[in-house]
Design an enzyme around this catalytic site. Sequence first.
Site, PDB file in Angstrom:
ATOM      1  CG  ASN A 208      71.769 -17.837 -57.589  1.00 30.86           C
ATOM      2  OD1 ASN A 208      71.694 -17.154 -56.626  1.00 30.86           O
ATOM      3  ND2 ASN A 208      71.005 -19.108 -57.649  1.00 30.86           N
ATOM      4  CG  ASP A 276      68.248 -23.874 -63.369  1.00 35.75           C
ATOM      5  OD1 ASP A 276      67.124 -24.096 -62.815  1.00 35.75           O
ATOM      6  OD2 ASP A 276      68.774 -22.932 -64.027  1.00 35.75           O
ATOM      7  N   PRO A 303      66.348 -30.890 -58.611  1.00 36.26           N
ATOM      8  CG  PRO A 303      65.453 -31.256 -56.414  1.00 36.26           C
ATOM      9  CD  PRO A 303      66.781 -31.353 -57.312  1.00 36.26           C
ATOM     10  CG  ASP A 304      61.297 -27.398 -61.920  1.00 32.84           C
ATOM     11  OD1 ASP A 304      60.822 -26.490 -61.188  1.00 32.84           O
ATOM     12  OD2 ASP A 304      61.079 -27.160 -63.201  1.00 32.84           O
ATOM     13  CB  ILE A 305      61.145 -26.893 -55.873  1.00 31.32           C
ATOM     14  CG1 ILE A 305      62.602 -27.598 -55.170  1.00 31.32           C
ATOM     15  CG2 ILE A 305      60.125 -27.011 -54.566  1.00 31.32           C
ATOM     16  CD1 ILE A 305      63.451 -26.927 -54.184  1.00 31.32           C
ATOM     17  CG  LEU A 306      57.322 -23.010 -59.704  1.00 35.17           C
ATOM     18  CD1 LEU A 306      56.600 -22.559 -58.680  1.00 35.17           C
ATOM     19  CD2 LEU A 306      58.041 -21.858 -60.505  1.00 35.17           C
ATOM     20  CE  LYS A 337      60.597 -20.322 -63.500  1.00 38.79           C
ATOM     21  NZ  LYS A 337      61.733 -19.435 -62.936  1.00 38.79           N
ATOM     22  CE  LYS A 341      60.068 -23.798 -64.058  1.00 44.57           C
ATOM     23  NZ  LYS A 341      61.030 -24.942 -64.074  1.00 44.57           N
TER      24      LYS A 341
END
Length: 407
Positions: A208, A276, A303-306, A337, A341
């Site tokens: 990005n 993502d 993986p969704d680190i946050l 979000k 999260k």
Amino acid sequence: MLAGKRILLIIGGGIAAYKCLDLIRRLRERGAAVTPVMTRAAEQFVTPLSVSALAGEEVHRDLFDLTKEAQMGHIQLSRVADLLVVAPCTADLMARMAGGHADDLATTLLMATDTPVMIAPAMNVRMWEHPATQRNLAVLQGDGLRVVGPNSGDMACGEYGPGRMAEPLEIVAAMEAFFSAGPLAGRRVLVTSGPTHEPIDPVRYIANRSSGAQGTAIAEALRDLGAEVVFVTGPADAARPASVKVVEVETAREMREAVHAALPVDAGVFAAAVADWRVASASGSKIKKEGGRLPVLEFAENPDILREVSQLTEGRPRLVVGFAAETDDVVAHATAKRLRKGCDWILANDVSPATGIMGGTENAVVLISEDGAESWPRASKRVVAERLAARIAEALGGARAGGDAGV
């Protein structure tokens, strides 16, 4: 701030060694004690007698000195200091430090110490810009060494550019900042930054437009308030912050590993623009065009680190801060979000092309917490970072790493 502090000053072999005579004088004016160490090369530029006279202490020069070893071993010499300063830190010294060499008194002291180290690089501009020097610098910064300078200007060799050793008063100011007890002194903070690169094949990747500038500014602002900062960054364009531990990663999965390795921390600021998705099976060789047919790429979720860190049951940071880069309905999407999260704060910003924020020098954020949404005026990323760091210091209060699990 320097009164009563003991500084172990290692003088390297460069023409800038003459500045160390003034540096010693400035330090002693401020009440610091200076224990000088000189490399053999340094003696070609300044004399041990001059250094000793200004420091008021004997110069240490030899690794194998039986008399000095009987009085104080070289390992102990490095550990009784409050700070080790290497000035000038030549390209050769940087390389030996980065490689873990211990073949003279100076490098042995640096290897044997558990005391913080600050370096003031000084060398020819081409040597400073050489890829090997920049690799060594990255290694040393990743090890947590603090760096002062170098400055740009005319050099003794007749060239112009970066490589001049910082002036003595600049080095003194950096040392005073190190010893100042900021509101985050004793706190450990994790900052993630930059994009991630998810490989498609050896030459192509998904990424990005994140420059990493905001993450670098946040790390610097937290450092300036006294925090010990671990900076985990993807392949960003922005310069890495000095005097923090830098961990370089490329993919989201590598970032996840680095984040969990850095825990426990008092606070985590997740400013990285993590991809993502990734290609489920990246090709080991370059994908070729085949008769006009388009390649089919199968994606897998990263993986969704946050979320992982926010929902830890043990070792959760006291404060978890996420970022939400949105192009429409910014507050609504960011509010959802934060709840999804499980983080404490979200900093939301509008990154639609018209704003110029993505990759730019300014930012305009909305701080979203359980108390609601608070809009901050558009400002430089440095100002935004300083405001965030101050709020983090206020929120942490008396917290320590591995302490309370919530806010």
